[in-house]
Structures are given as structure tokens and as C-alpha cells.
Design a protein around this motif. Structure first.
Motif, short mmCIF file in Angstrom:
data_model
loop_
_atom_site.label_atom_id
_atom_site.label_comp_id
_atom_site.label_asym_id
_atom_site.label_seq_id
_atom_site.Cartn_x
_atom_site.Cartn_y
_atom_site.Cartn_z
N LEU A 91 0.83 -1.20 0.00
CA LEU A 91 0.00 0.00 0.00
C LEU A 91 0.86 1.25 0.00
N THR A 92 1.87 1.32 0.86
CA THR A 92 2.73 2.52 0.87
C THR A 92 3.52 2.65 -0.43
N THR A 93 3.86 1.51 -1.03
CA THR A 93 4.53 1.54 -2.34
C THR A 93 3.64 2.22 -3.37
N ASP A 94 2.37 1.85 -3.37
CA ASP A 94 1.42 2.43 -4.32
C ASP A 94 1.14 3.89 -3.99
N LEU A 95 0.96 4.20 -2.72
CA LEU A 95 0.65 5.58 -2.31
C LEU A 95 1.76 6.55 -2.68
N LEU A 96 3.00 6.10 -2.62
CA LEU A 96 4.14 6.97 -2.90
C LEU A 96 4.60 6.91 -4.35
N GLY A 97 3.89 6.12 -5.18
CA GLY A 97 4.19 6.09 -6.62
C GLY A 97 5.49 5.41 -6.96
N PHE A 98 5.94 4.50 -6.11
CA PHE A 98 7.17 3.77 -6.41
C PHE A 98 6.93 2.71 -7.49
N GLU A 99 7.99 2.38 -8.21
CA GLU A 99 7.93 1.32 -9.21
C GLU A 99 7.78 -0.05 -8.55
N GLY A 100 8.33 -0.20 -7.37
CA GLY A 100 8.25 -1.46 -6.64
C GLY A 100 8.79 -1.25 -5.25
N LEU A 101 9.01 -2.32 -4.51
CA LEU A 101 9.56 -2.17 -3.17
C LEU A 101 10.86 -2.96 -3.03
N ASN A 102 11.67 -2.53 -2.06
CA ASN A 102 12.84 -3.32 -1.67
C ASN A 102 12.30 -4.46 -0.81
N ILE A 103 12.33 -5.67 -1.34
CA ILE A 103 11.63 -6.79 -0.72
C ILE A 103 12.24 -7.18 0.62
N SER A 104 13.52 -7.46 0.63
CA SER A 104 14.20 -7.85 1.86
C SER A 104 14.40 -6.62 2.75
N SER A 105 13.97 -6.72 4.01
CA SER A 105 14.18 -5.61 4.94
C SER A 105 15.66 -5.35 5.17
N VAL A 106 16.44 -6.42 5.18
CA VAL A 106 17.89 -6.25 5.34
C VAL A 106 18.47 -5.50 4.14
N TYR A 107 18.09 -5.93 2.94
CA TYR A 107 18.63 -5.26 1.76
C TYR A 107 18.13 -3.82 1.64
N ALA A 108 16.89 -3.58 2.06
CA ALA A 108 16.38 -2.21 2.00
C ALA A 108 17.35 -1.25 2.67
N GLN A 109 17.84 -1.64 3.85
CA GLN A 109 18.79 -0.79 4.55
C GLN A 109 20.16 -0.76 3.87
N MET A 110 20.47 -1.81 3.14
CA MET A 110 21.75 -1.81 2.41
C MET A 110 21.73 -0.84 1.24
N THR A 111 20.54 -0.39 0.82
CA THR A 111 20.49 0.59 -0.27
C THR A 111 20.83 2.00 0.20
N ARG A 112 20.96 2.20 1.52
CA ARG A 112 21.48 3.47 2.01
C ARG A 112 22.97 3.48 1.73
N GLY A 113 23.45 4.52 1.14
CA GLY A 113 24.84 4.57 0.69
C GLY A 113 24.96 4.09 -0.74
N LYS A 114 24.35 2.95 -1.05
CA LYS A 114 24.35 2.45 -2.43
C LYS A 114 23.54 3.37 -3.32
N SER A 115 22.42 3.87 -2.82
CA SER A 115 21.60 4.81 -3.59
C SER A 115 22.40 6.07 -3.93
N GLU A 116 23.05 6.63 -2.91
CA GLU A 116 23.82 7.85 -3.12
C GLU A 116 24.98 7.61 -4.10
N LEU A 117 25.60 6.42 -3.99
CA LEU A 117 26.72 6.10 -4.87
C LEU A 117 26.27 5.98 -6.32
#
Length: 468
Positions: free
Chosen positions: A224-250
Motif C-alpha cells: 500500500l505505501t509503495t502504491d501511495l508513494l508512486g514507487f515502481e516497486g519495493l525493496n523486498i528484503s528488509s535487510v537489503y532495503a537498509q543496504m540501499t542506504r549509501g548504495k543509492s547515493e553512490l
């Protein structure tokens, strides 16, 4: 929804989301907060959008009442309009934008404001804000690149018949033209859109609901929050979601680097082309600066500063990589520093593109450049090709023309006959334009824009989520 006055937050007491009743050493506190208050101002609208989506989801899962959601959304809507107009500062007693927004809510609506953090960590909240901010900035950056490409193509069409020397090893090589030159950088920037596109798709995935990086025992609806915020999809793994911090900026910094390098290379050409030794083009005097000792000087400082700024931007991915490399999984405070490195680069890069375009549009492009005898030898390849078309093998023709050059007997041909796409007489400007437009249209910015508008639409929220 009832209107709530949020004209000032000066009466709000300090708050930290992790406050457990003890004070932190003042110097440690100042050091760990760092420049967060300065750069979190950029995140304010996105923290509010994320909080609206999160609150709607909590209500849908029975963790907020309709009345609580109504009060929260009313305050957040008013707060959003304040922050987008830059009519606010984050209270110095607050640690970050997340604390400030929650504190405003709590001050205005009481207990309901304290419920907004249910099922959420500052880790996924910060990451969400950053991804929404980067998505927004990449949209504007892509638009700026497209505008710059269109401007270069227009100049290429206007001056396509002016022949200039082409160079290899910075030695005179073969004939070129302003049509080819402008087209080259238009195509280079269009290729850079591909990396921007990749970065946009990477950040356009929802981390919300990953909490501190290990999920939550609440029955969160991440779809639901993925749809509400207009994202293409979600970061499925909660662990990996946090790993995208730093990786996103890079990844985003690498996209900026490509654009910066294209611009830097172009302004390097321009600083040569505007010098007296080349003399291919010139700036109007109001775009130049002078010398304190040499009365004749008209220096292309604007291009030199664009070159320096773009060279700096092209290197920020190295700095971010140095911060994030070899960190283990999970959140680390090291990531805080990436904001102060990356965030200012968007404005600086857009400014460089804008000034480059303005300067080029006001420059003069000189006719008759290749009449100078020193450019005569750049036609030797055309002479070789003429002999080949007469039936002589390429290698023999090459030797014959080479001998004439050595003996001082070479004369350039009277005509050039280039017809293939990407050549002087067919620079392919229309094709580059079509390529640019096609790549720009692949971004699908409309989905994100539409979603954000709905989150700010009281009637939409009322009809969709406040009718039990």
C-alpha cells in the motif's frame, strides 16, 4: 478536516526520537548531529509525504482511527505547504527533520501525533526521505539535460555549415563542423540520460516498512505505501532495503559524474576554441572578465569555473565510495556524511548546464576558419578516398598522398562528399533529437507526480481512507 495553525514551532520543546531520559555530552551531540539540520531542510517535504502515506497505511491496518488519521493529515498538509515555501527552520533543539515533524504533530494534536512512528524506524524513515528526494532531483536533472540537448541541437542546426578542424592527439586531423561538434555533445548528454534513468529506477523502490532493517511485528502493508508513494516497486528484503542506504547515493553520484564529464569536456573544447590560437568562436565581452594588469584580456572565466565545478562533481562518487566501501550490512552513522557530499551537487550541476547553454547561445561562431593554410593537410583522407574511387587500392593511394605531403606538393581537393549519417553533410541532428526524446519519455515521471499530488489532496484521502 479541521484547520490547524502551524505558523511557528518556536514554542515546541526539544525532542529526539530515541530519547530515553538522559542527556548526551554536548560536544558528542554536536558532532553526531553534524550538518544534518542544514541538509535535512532538503528532505522536509519528502518526510511529510512519507508520513502521510505511513499514516494512511496504519489506519488501514487498524493501528490508527479515522479521527486520528484526519488530524494527522490536516497538520501534515499545512506543514507541507510551509516547508515547500521555505518558511521554516528546524528547531536547533531537534536532532533532525524526523524529530521536528513528529514534535510539531505532537504539539498540535497530542497523543495522535505520538502514534505516527508506529511500525517505523528512523532508519527506514531517513532512507525513504532520501529516496524520494533523489527521485525528485533526478526528475529535474533529466529535464535539464533534455533542455540542454535541445539547445545544443538548435545551435548545431544553425551553424552546421561552418567547417572547423577536427583533432586527434590535439593535432589537426580531419574536417569537422559546428554541426558535428554540437551534435556530439548533444548525443553524449543523451547517453548520460541512460545512467540517470538507471539511477532513477534504482531509487524508485520503496524501503518503508523495513524499519531498522529487520522488519516489524506489526502487520504493515508495504504494498500500500509503495502504491501511495508512486514507487515502481519495493525493496523486498528488509535487510537489503537498509543496504540501499549509501548504495543509492553512490549510484546517483555516478549518474551525475557522467553528465559532469560531458560538460567538462565540452567547456575544455570551448576554452581552446575561444583562444586566439584557435579563434573558432568568441564570447560577448559581458560574458568575460579582465586582467588587473593586461588591458586587452577578455577571459572565459565562466567556462573555466564550469570545468572546475564539473570536475569536482565527477569525483564525488569516489568520495562516497570511500565512505561506504566495506561497511557490513545494517545501518551505520557513516551514511550521514553522504548527504553533505551529494545534495549540493544537483543545484551546482544544473547551474553549470544552464550557464553553459546561455553562454553558447550568446557566442559568435566564425566563418572561413579553414581558409588558413595551416589546415590544408586535414583534407588528406578525402584525397586518398578520391584516388580509391578512381580504382587505386587504399594502401597505394595512402602512399601516394603521403609522398605528396612529404614533398610539399599536396593540394587539398576542391570538393568534399560526405553523405553517411554522422558526417559533415549529414550530422544526424534530427536523429539525435528523436533519441533524446525517446529516452526521456522512458522515465515515467507521471506516476510519481500523480501519487504525490494525491497524498496532498484532502478530498482524495477523505473519500478513499476516511470513510469507514
Amino acid at each position: 478536516m479541521e484547520k490547524v495553525n502551524i505558523s511557528s514551532s518556536s514554542d515546541i520543546q526539544s525532542m529526539k526520537l530515541w530519547d530515553k531520559g538522559y542527556s548526551v555530552h554536548k560536544e558528542i551531540e554536536a558532532f553526531t548531529i553534524g550538518k544534518d539540520l542544514e541538509f535535512d531542510v532538503f528532505l522536509a517535504p519528502f518526510d511529510i509525504l512519507g508520513s502521510i502515506a505511513h499514516a494512511i497505511m496504519l489506519k488501514q491496518k487498524g493501528l490508527l482511527t479515522s479521527s486520528e488519521l484526519s488530524s494527522i493529515v490536516t497538520v501534515l498538509h499545512e506543514l507541507y505547504h510551509i516547508v515547500v515555501q521555505k518558511e521554516f527552520t528546524i528547531d536547533q533543539s531537534c536532532e533532525d527533520i524526523h524529530s521536528w515533524v513528529e514534535l510539531v504533530l505532537t504539539k498540535k494534536i497530542g497523543e495522535a501525533g505520538k502514534r505516527i512512528h508506529t511500525g517505523r524506524s528512523r532508519n527506514d524513515q531517513s532512507l525513504l526521505d532520501i529516496k524520494l528526494f533523489l527521485r525528485h532531483q533526478l526528475f529535474h536533472l533529466a529535464s535539464s539535460v533534455k533542455d540542454a540537448v535541445m539547445s545544443l541541437l538548435q545551435l548545431g542546426e544553425q551553424y552546421k555549415d561552418i567547417i572547423i578542424p577536427g583533432y586527434t592527439h590535439l593535432q589537426i586531423a580531419m574536417p569537422s563542423s559546428f554541426g558535428l561538434w554540437f551534435g556530439a555533445y548533444a548525443e553524449s548528454l543523451t547517453d548520460d540520460l541512460l545512467t540517470v534513468q538507471s539511477a532513477y529506477r534504482f531509487v524508485n523502490r520503496n524501503p518503508l516498512g523495513s524499519a531498522a532493517g529487520y522488519g516489524s511485528s506489526f502487520p504493515l502493508d508495504r504494498a500500500l505505501t509503495t502504491d501511495l508513494l508512486g514507487f515502481e516497486g519495493l525493496n523486498i528484503s528488509s535487510v537489503y532495503a537498509q543496504m540501499t542506504r549509501g548504495k543509492s547515493e553512490l549510484i546517483v553520484s555516478r549518474a551525475l559524474s557522467g553528465i559532469a564529464q560531458s560538460i567538462s569536456k565540452m567547456v575544455m573544447d570551448i576554452t581552446l576554441y575561444t583562444s586566439q590560437n584557435f579563434g573558432f568562436m568568441s564570447l560577448p565581452q559581458e560574458f568575460t572578465t579582465g586582467s588587473s594588469i593586461m588591458p586587452h584580456k577578455k577571459n572565459p572565466d565562466v567556462f573555466e569555473l564550469i570545468r572546475a565545478k564539473c570536475n569536482r562533481i565527477s569525483a564525488i562518487h569516489v568520495e562516497i565510495s570511500g565512505i561506504t566501501t566495506n561497511l557490513p550490512s545494517g545501518y551505520h552513522r557513516d551514511y550521514q556524511i553522504t548527504k553533505e557530499i551529494l545534495f549540493p551537487a544537483f543545484t551546482e550541476l544544473s547551474t553549470c548546464m544552464s550557464l553553459l547553454t546561455i553562454a553558447l547561445q550568446n557566442s559568435s561562431y566564425h566563418q572561413g576558419i579553414t581558409q588558413d593554410k595551416k589546415y590544408e593537410l586535414m583534407y588528406t583522407v578525402d584525397s586518398v578516398n578520391e584516388l580509391v574511387q578512381q580504382g587505386i587500392s587504399f594502401r597505394e593511394a595512402y602512399m601516394l598522398i603521403g609522398q605528396k605531403v612529404q614533398q610539399g606538393e599536396y593540394q587539398k581537393p576542391k570538393h568534399m562528399n560526405t553523405t553517411h549519417i554522422g558526417s559533415i553533410n549529414n550530422p544526424g541532428l534530427q536523429e539525435i533529437q528523436s533519441y533524446c526524446i525517446a529516452e526521456y519519455n522512458k522515465f515515467n515521471f507521471e506516476k510519481a507526480e500523480s501519487a504525490e499530488k494525491q497524498l496532498l489532496d484532502k478530498r482524495f484521502i477523505q473519500t478513499q481512507y476516511l470513510v469507514d
